[in-house]
Write a protein that holds these residues in place. Structure first.
Motif, PDB file in Angstrom:
ATOM      1  N   PRO A 389     -11.313   6.813   2.990  1.00  0.00           N
ATOM      2  CA  PRO A 389     -11.218   6.317   4.101  1.00  0.00           C
ATOM      3  C   PRO A 389      -9.874   5.813   4.433  1.00  0.00           C
ATOM      4  N   ASP A 390      -9.548   6.162   5.845  1.00  0.00           N
ATOM      5  CA  ASP A 390      -7.989   5.890   6.276  1.00  0.00           C
ATOM      6  C   ASP A 390      -7.836   4.442   6.190  1.00  0.00           C
ATOM      7  N   SER A 391      -8.747   3.356   6.074  1.00  0.00           N
ATOM      8  CA  SER A 391      -8.760   1.912   6.077  1.00  0.00           C
ATOM      9  C   SER A 391      -8.382   1.732   4.790  1.00  0.00           C
ATOM     10  N   ALA A 392      -8.496   2.582   3.747  1.00  0.00           N
ATOM     11  CA  ALA A 392      -8.053   2.057   2.485  1.00  0.00           C
ATOM     12  C   ALA A 392      -6.607   2.064   2.003  1.00  0.00           C
ATOM     13  N   ILE A 393      -5.811   2.792   2.986  1.00  0.00           N
ATOM     14  CA  ILE A 393      -4.299   2.921   2.849  1.00  0.00           C
ATOM     15  C   ILE A 393      -3.538   1.937   3.506  1.00  0.00           C
ATOM     16  N   LEU A 394      -2.780   1.348   2.580  1.00  0.00           N
ATOM     17  CA  LEU A 394      -1.605   0.510   3.323  1.00  0.00           C
ATOM     18  C   LEU A 394      -0.218   1.081   3.182  1.00  0.00           C
ATOM     19  N   ASP A 395       0.425   1.338   4.489  1.00  0.00           N
ATOM     20  CA  ASP A 395       1.455   2.359   4.890  1.00  0.00           C
ATOM     21  C   ASP A 395       2.554   1.268   4.947  1.00  0.00           C
ATOM     22  N   SER A 396       3.606   1.331   4.200  1.00  0.00           N
ATOM     23  CA  SER A 396       4.800   0.272   4.528  1.00  0.00           C
ATOM     24  C   SER A 396       5.932   1.018   5.076  1.00  0.00           C
ATOM     25  N   GLY A 397       5.770   2.480   5.131  1.00  0.00           N
ATOM     26  CA  GLY A 397       6.688   3.331   5.973  1.00  0.00           C
ATOM     27  C   GLY A 397       7.290   4.164   4.788  1.00  0.00           C
TER      28      GLY A 397
END
Length: 466
Positions: A389-397
């Protein structure tokens, strides 16, 4: 200072004040009577009685309120104590088999202590046990915190990623289905059929009658060859003169009529080369047409193009053959289906979009050129891929991270390489295996806890160095 000493001092002050200020003697007498006996009372006996509702109404003897309720007895032990040397009970330490490594600030500040203590607001520091701050960067949460924060996890699995790109577009003619009628020799328009701009015509339908000296000469030469008693029966001898008529763009039906009648007509009947709609009519009866002048322009609109403007960021997901649904704003609820046939090799500098060509069937001629449409391009692949699921990913850039649920309240951060994004799922190309459980809810709180633990560990390590 105890209550007995306070009562003695207060009694002395009241006595002096009563002698020097007769006017207040009656008011001070009750106060002295209220304070002085308290020194002789034990800690269990009532010192005075207070209104049951907490109002500032007191009595030395039992008393009732106006509605019949008893005043509340206040024992001497419950009275105020102003002693400075009252011992403070040390903070209770929960018994545990694990060894406490240090205590951290309850508000999350980067402050630790080797012994139990309180912060400026009186809150106890939180003990950190050995094993809670592992070197692998994992985070351990208590079951209560997991329940309160709503941490949920889901296994990475093979899924079909479906992505829909929505973009506006315009209906255009199929360039391969447009015909232009122009004379290749100087000609005169003798007659024009009842055909106007916008009329639908069929292949072979008469459009006009034309006289041309060049065409008449070629037709006479061909008929002379065909009617010759010497070479008339030999097809090879009439091939050259017939080719001259073809080079002058004389319709095949007119040449066949000559061969049937064996006469050279003065006027040639010009017919429509295809089924379609008359887009342009420049022919007028009696006019002289020069070589190259466009007299009619006919287009077949049974198949049309939809040119779609796709944003530059979505261009990488578009490929030839992908199915497309086109909806015309003139026909709400109706859908036209097609597929991507061409991606134009250029980007608009003004709009930063690329043009996509979609071929559409138009059997009932409902779609018209220059009509606005909205397109949905399905860019999903048929093969399933590993996705979370896309909510599982933490994207810092600069990097993308997920938290792996290791069980027993322990969560491990792991860097991943995402791929295509669908409606609710993201393809994972590197970093995960099928079946790995990832946190899909409250992962930001776990990330904050992880950063806090890392900061505390760095402070602990720095404090341990000489």
């Amino acid at each position: 200072m105890t209550r007995i000493a306070l009562a003695a001092g207060a009694t002395a002050i009241i006595a002096v004040a009563a002698g020097s200020m007769p006017g207040v003697r009656e008011h001070l007498t009750f106060t002295a009577a209220m304070i002085a006996p308290a020194s002789a009372q034990s800690s269990d006996e009532p010192a005075y009685y207070q209104d049951p509702d907490g109002k500032p109404s007191y009595s030395l003897a039992p008393r009732k309120t106006s509605d019949g309720r008893d005043y509340r007895a206040v024992p001497a032990s419950a009275d105020l104590n102003f002693d400075d040397d009252v011992p403070v009970a040390p903070p209770q330490v929960v018994a545990t088999d694990r060894k406490i490594k240090f205590y951290r600030n309850p508000m999350g500040l980067a402050d630790i202590s080797p012994v139990p203590k309180k912060d400026s607001m009186g809150m106890d520091y939180i003990p950190v046990y050995e094993g809670d701050d592992t070197d692998d960067g994992s985070v351990k949460l208590s079951p209560g915190k997991i329940q309160r924060t709503g941490v949920k996890s889901e296994a990475a699995a093979q899924r079909v990623i479906r992505t829909t790109i929505r973009a506006p577009g315009v209906i255009q003619l199929d360039e391969r289905r447009v015909s232009v009628i122009a004379m290749r020799s100087e000609s005169f328009i003798q007659k024009i059929a009842d055909v106007t701009t916008g009329s639908r015509v069929a292949r072979g339908q008469p459009l006009m009658e034309v006289y041309s000296a060049a065409i008449s000469a070629a037709a006479a030469e061909y008929m002379a060859t065909v009617n010759s008693k010497t070479v008339g029966g030999v097809a090879a001898f009439g091939r050259g003169s017939r080719q001259r008529l073809v080079n002058l763009d004389v319709p095949e039906a007119a040449i066949a009529a000559m061969e049937t009648s064996r006469t050279a007509p003065v006027k040639i009947e010009w017919s429509a080369p295809r089924d379609g709609v008359v887009l342009e009519r420049n022919a007028t009866e009696g006019m002289r047409a020069q070589p190259g002048d466009v007299l009619f322009r006919i287009a077949d609109i049974s198949r049309l193009w939809a040119t779609i403007d796709v944003a530059e960021r979505d261009l990488g997901a578009v490929a030839l053959g992908q199915p497309v649904i086109v909806r015309a704003r003139s026909y709400p609820g109706r859908e036209f289906t097609g597929e991507v046939k061409l991606v134009y090799p250029q980007i608009s500098k003004e709009t930063r979009t690329a043009r996509i060509r979609i071929e559409l069937a138009n059997p009932d001629l409902a779609l018209l050129p220059d009509m606005y449409v909205d397109a949905e391009i399905d860019t999903g692949g048929a093969q399933p891929v590993l996705a979370v699921p896309d909510s599982a990913i933490l994207d810092s850039g600069s990097k993308q991270v997920v938290f792996i649920d290791k069980g027993e309240g322990r969560y491990e951060p792991r860097s991943i390489k995402p791929g295509r994004r669908g409606r609710e799922y993201v393809e994972i190309r590197e970093g995960l295996a099928e079946g790995d459980r990832v946190v899909v809810s409250a992962n930001f709180l776990i990330d904050a806890e992880s950063n806090l633990n890392a900061a505390l560990k760095s402070f602990s390590d720095a404090g341990a160095k000489p």
